[in-house]
Design a protein around this motif. Structure first.
Motif, mmCIF file in Angstrom:
data_model
loop_
_atom_site.group_PDB
_atom_site.id
_atom_site.type_symbol
_atom_site.label_atom_id
_atom_site.label_comp_id
_atom_site.label_asym_id
_atom_site.label_seq_id
_atom_site.Cartn_x
_atom_site.Cartn_y
_atom_site.Cartn_z
ATOM 1 N N ILE A 23 0.885 -1.073 0.219
ATOM 2 C CA ILE A 23 -0.040 -0.089 -0.062
ATOM 3 C C ILE A 23 1.164 1.313 0.063
ATOM 4 O O ILE A 23 1.920 1.175 0.754
ATOM 5 C CB ILE A 23 -0.823 -0.065 1.333
ATOM 6 C CG1 ILE A 23 -1.911 -1.099 1.290
ATOM 7 C CG2 ILE A 23 -1.733 1.422 1.071
ATOM 8 C CD1 ILE A 23 -2.601 -1.435 2.410
ATOM 9 N N ILE A 24 0.806 2.095 -1.096
ATOM 10 C CA ILE A 24 1.468 3.251 -1.165
ATOM 11 C C ILE A 24 0.608 4.371 -0.901
ATOM 12 O O ILE A 24 -0.667 4.609 -1.551
ATOM 13 C CB ILE A 24 2.265 3.273 -2.573
ATOM 14 C CG1 ILE A 24 3.234 2.321 -2.528
ATOM 15 C CG2 ILE A 24 3.002 4.726 -2.525
ATOM 16 C CD1 ILE A 24 3.741 2.379 -3.850
ATOM 17 N N THR A 25 1.094 5.529 -0.170
ATOM 18 C CA THR A 25 0.223 6.523 0.215
ATOM 19 C C THR A 25 1.195 7.838 -0.100
ATOM 20 O O THR A 25 2.513 7.600 0.206
ATOM 21 C CB THR A 25 -0.538 6.670 1.494
ATOM 22 O OG1 THR A 25 -1.137 8.104 1.525
ATOM 23 C CG2 THR A 25 0.311 6.283 2.575
ATOM 24 N N PHE A 26 0.504 8.902 -0.009
ATOM 25 C CA PHE A 26 1.519 9.899 -0.201
ATOM 26 C C PHE A 26 1.853 10.899 1.100
ATOM 27 O O PHE A 26 2.709 11.841 1.030
ATOM 28 C CB PHE A 26 1.024 11.198 -1.307
ATOM 29 C CG PHE A 26 0.951 10.733 -2.699
ATOM 30 C CD1 PHE A 26 2.045 10.926 -3.453
ATOM 31 C CD2 PHE A 26 -0.207 9.808 -3.014
ATOM 32 C CE1 PHE A 26 2.207 10.341 -4.742
ATOM 33 C CE2 PHE A 26 0.012 9.538 -4.230
ATOM 34 C CZ PHE A 26 1.122 9.624 -5.277
ATOM 35 N N TYR A 27 1.200 10.629 2.080
ATOM 36 C CA TYR A 27 1.017 11.168 3.475
ATOM 37 C C TYR A 27 1.474 10.502 4.563
ATOM 38 O O TYR A 27 0.704 9.364 4.754
ATOM 39 C CB TYR A 27 -0.270 11.904 3.605
ATOM 40 C CG TYR A 27 -0.558 12.956 2.321
ATOM 41 C CD1 TYR A 27 0.019 14.108 2.550
ATOM 42 C CD2 TYR A 27 -1.569 12.527 1.466
ATOM 43 C CE1 TYR A 27 -0.088 15.142 1.342
ATOM 44 C CE2 TYR A 27 -1.715 13.351 0.316
ATOM 45 C CZ TYR A 27 -1.114 14.840 0.285
ATOM 46 O OH TYR A 27 -1.385 15.505 -0.518
ATOM 47 N N ASP A 28 2.447 10.640 5.377
ATOM 48 C CA ASP A 28 2.657 9.851 6.550
ATOM 49 C C ASP A 28 1.463 9.804 7.545
ATOM 50 O O ASP A 28 1.602 8.599 8.062
ATOM 51 C CB ASP A 28 3.956 10.314 7.382
ATOM 52 C CG ASP A 28 5.116 10.158 6.625
ATOM 53 O OD1 ASP A 28 5.028 8.777 6.067
ATOM 54 O OD2 ASP A 28 6.125 10.750 6.688
ATOM 55 N N PRO A 29 0.618 10.845 7.778
ATOM 56 C CA PRO A 29 -0.411 10.488 8.858
ATOM 57 C C PRO A 29 -1.365 9.478 8.215
ATOM 58 O O PRO A 29 -1.926 8.654 8.670
ATOM 59 C CB PRO A 29 -1.286 11.636 8.700
ATOM 60 C CG PRO A 29 -0.094 12.775 8.520
ATOM 61 C CD PRO A 29 0.821 12.265 7.603
ATOM 62 N N GLN A 30 -1.693 9.521 6.843
ATOM 63 C CA GLN A 30 -2.589 8.416 6.162
ATOM 64 C C GLN A 30 -1.773 7.124 6.120
ATOM 65 O O GLN A 30 -2.366 6.142 6.651
ATOM 66 C CB GLN A 30 -2.784 8.841 4.816
ATOM 67 C CG GLN A 30 -4.067 8.099 4.113
ATOM 68 C CD GLN A 30 -4.154 8.440 2.997
ATOM 69 O OE1 GLN A 30 -3.461 8.685 2.009
ATOM 70 N NE2 GLN A 30 -5.513 8.226 2.341
ATOM 71 N N ARG A 31 -0.462 7.056 6.277
ATOM 72 C CA ARG A 31 -0.033 5.751 6.133
ATOM 73 C C ARG A 31 0.106 5.139 7.655
ATOM 74 O O ARG A 31 -0.233 3.992 7.776
ATOM 75 C CB ARG A 31 1.596 5.857 6.032
ATOM 76 C CG ARG A 31 2.481 4.625 5.732
ATOM 77 C CD ARG A 31 3.928 5.067 5.926
ATOM 78 N NE ARG A 31 4.402 5.781 7.159
ATOM 79 C CZ ARG A 31 4.492 5.495 8.283
ATOM 80 N NH1 ARG A 31 4.265 4.222 8.690
ATOM 81 N NH2 ARG A 31 4.915 6.391 9.148
ATOM 82 N N ALA A 32 0.281 6.161 8.714
ATOM 83 C CA ALA A 32 0.204 5.442 9.924
ATOM 84 C C ALA A 32 -1.463 4.884 10.352
ATOM 85 O O ALA A 32 -1.726 4.147 11.028
ATOM 86 C CB ALA A 32 0.290 6.759 10.710
ATOM 87 N N ALA A 33 -2.306 5.744 9.858
ATOM 88 C CA ALA A 33 -3.850 5.301 10.035
ATOM 89 C C ALA A 33 -4.108 4.090 9.227
ATOM 90 O O ALA A 33 -4.736 3.176 9.781
ATOM 91 C CB ALA A 33 -4.630 6.597 9.491
ATOM 92 N N ILE A 34 -3.674 3.944 8.213
ATOM 93 C CA ILE A 34 -3.886 2.636 7.452
ATOM 94 C C ILE A 34 -2.987 1.488 8.240
ATOM 95 O O ILE A 34 -3.668 0.472 8.416
ATOM 96 C CB ILE A 34 -3.241 2.540 5.918
ATOM 97 C CG1 ILE A 34 -4.267 3.735 5.327
ATOM 98 C CG2 ILE A 34 -3.192 1.159 5.348
ATOM 99 C CD1 ILE A 34 -3.589 3.877 4.021
ATOM 100 N N SER A 35 -1.784 1.393 8.750
ATOM 101 C CA SER A 35 -0.986 0.672 9.164
ATOM 102 C C SER A 35 -1.736 0.382 10.442
ATOM 103 O O SER A 35 -1.951 -0.905 10.978
ATOM 104 C CB SER A 35 0.511 1.166 9.749
ATOM 105 O OG SER A 35 1.405 1.285 8.460
ATOM 106 N N LYS A 36 -2.346 1.253 11.312
ATOM 107 C CA LYS A 36 -2.829 1.176 12.517
ATOM 108 C C LYS A 36 -4.457 0.300 12.313
ATOM 109 O O LYS A 36 -4.774 -0.549 13.079
ATOM 110 C CB LYS A 36 -3.418 2.428 13.277
ATOM 111 C CG LYS A 36 -4.051 2.279 14.630
ATOM 112 C CD LYS A 36 -4.086 3.552 15.044
ATOM 113 C CE LYS A 36 -4.807 3.435 16.501
ATOM 114 N NZ LYS A 36 -5.057 4.739 17.278
ATOM 115 N N ALA A 37 -5.101 0.548 11.226
ATOM 116 C CA ALA A 37 -6.260 -0.176 10.961
ATOM 117 C C ALA A 37 -5.889 -1.604 10.379
ATOM 118 O O ALA A 37 -6.673 -2.346 10.747
ATOM 119 C CB ALA A 37 -7.047 0.507 9.747
ATOM 120 N N LEU A 38 -4.928 -1.797 9.794
ATOM 121 C CA LEU A 38 -4.565 -3.136 9.146
ATOM 122 C C LEU A 38 -4.343 -4.096 10.644
ATOM 123 O O LEU A 38 -4.559 -5.147 10.562
ATOM 124 C CB LEU A 38 -3.256 -3.165 8.425
ATOM 125 C CG LEU A 38 -3.465 -2.632 6.980
ATOM 126 C CD1 LEU A 38 -2.104 -2.306 6.333
ATOM 127 C CD2 LEU A 38 -4.380 -3.588 6.361
#
Length: 142
Positions: A23-38
């Motif tokens: 999963i690639i995202t452009f924003y670190d906050p979105q990356r962190a939110a996706i990681s947490k949700a996973l």
């Protein structure tokens, strides 16, 4: 936040089929939110990257973007994001975003071109039903 939930739902399907995905995202906050949700769904969270830190891997790619063009305006970053998928690509975004403020971005133009040839948009209700053809995953038959 809707994109995060949809990314997790798609990731779950790839994981169920034992397929490697990133999963690639452009924003670190979105990356962190996706990681947490996973993690909360007991799915691998080490597969979520910021586009700047992603190294070439053979995998399916889920590109997640929010509702502002931001980094999508950067052709070098879009080039990195779009050329990393080797097996298939799923773009999770807001349709009105790519038809509105994101229309002039490379991704907006690609989606416009793709949609001229076939239906490329899958609404969230259809996605929730799991009867969606994703790259590398056989279509779930009822």
């Amino acid at each position: 936040m809707e994109e995060v939930h949809m990314v997790v739902r798609i990731a779950k399907r790839y994981h169920q089929h034992r397929l490697n995905f990133c999963i690639i995202t452009f924003y670190d906050p979105q990356r962190a939110a996706i990681s947490k949700a996973l993690e909360s769904e007991n799915l691998p969270a080490g597969c979520v990257y910021n586009v700047d830190s992603f190294q070439d891997r053979l995998c399916y790619l889920i590109l997640s973007q929010n509702t502002t063009p931001g980094f999508l305006k950067s052709l070098p970053r879009m080039n990195v994001a779009l050329t990393r998928c080797r097996k298939g690509m799923v773009v999770v975004t807001n349709r009105s975003f790519l038809q509105g403020s994101g229309k002039s971005t490379l991704l907006g133009k690609l989606c416009y071109t793709w949609s001229e040839h076939r239906e490329v948009w899958i609404n969230w209700q259809t996605m929730l039903g799991m009867a969606v053809d994703l790259p590398g995953i056989p279509l779930a038959r009822p």
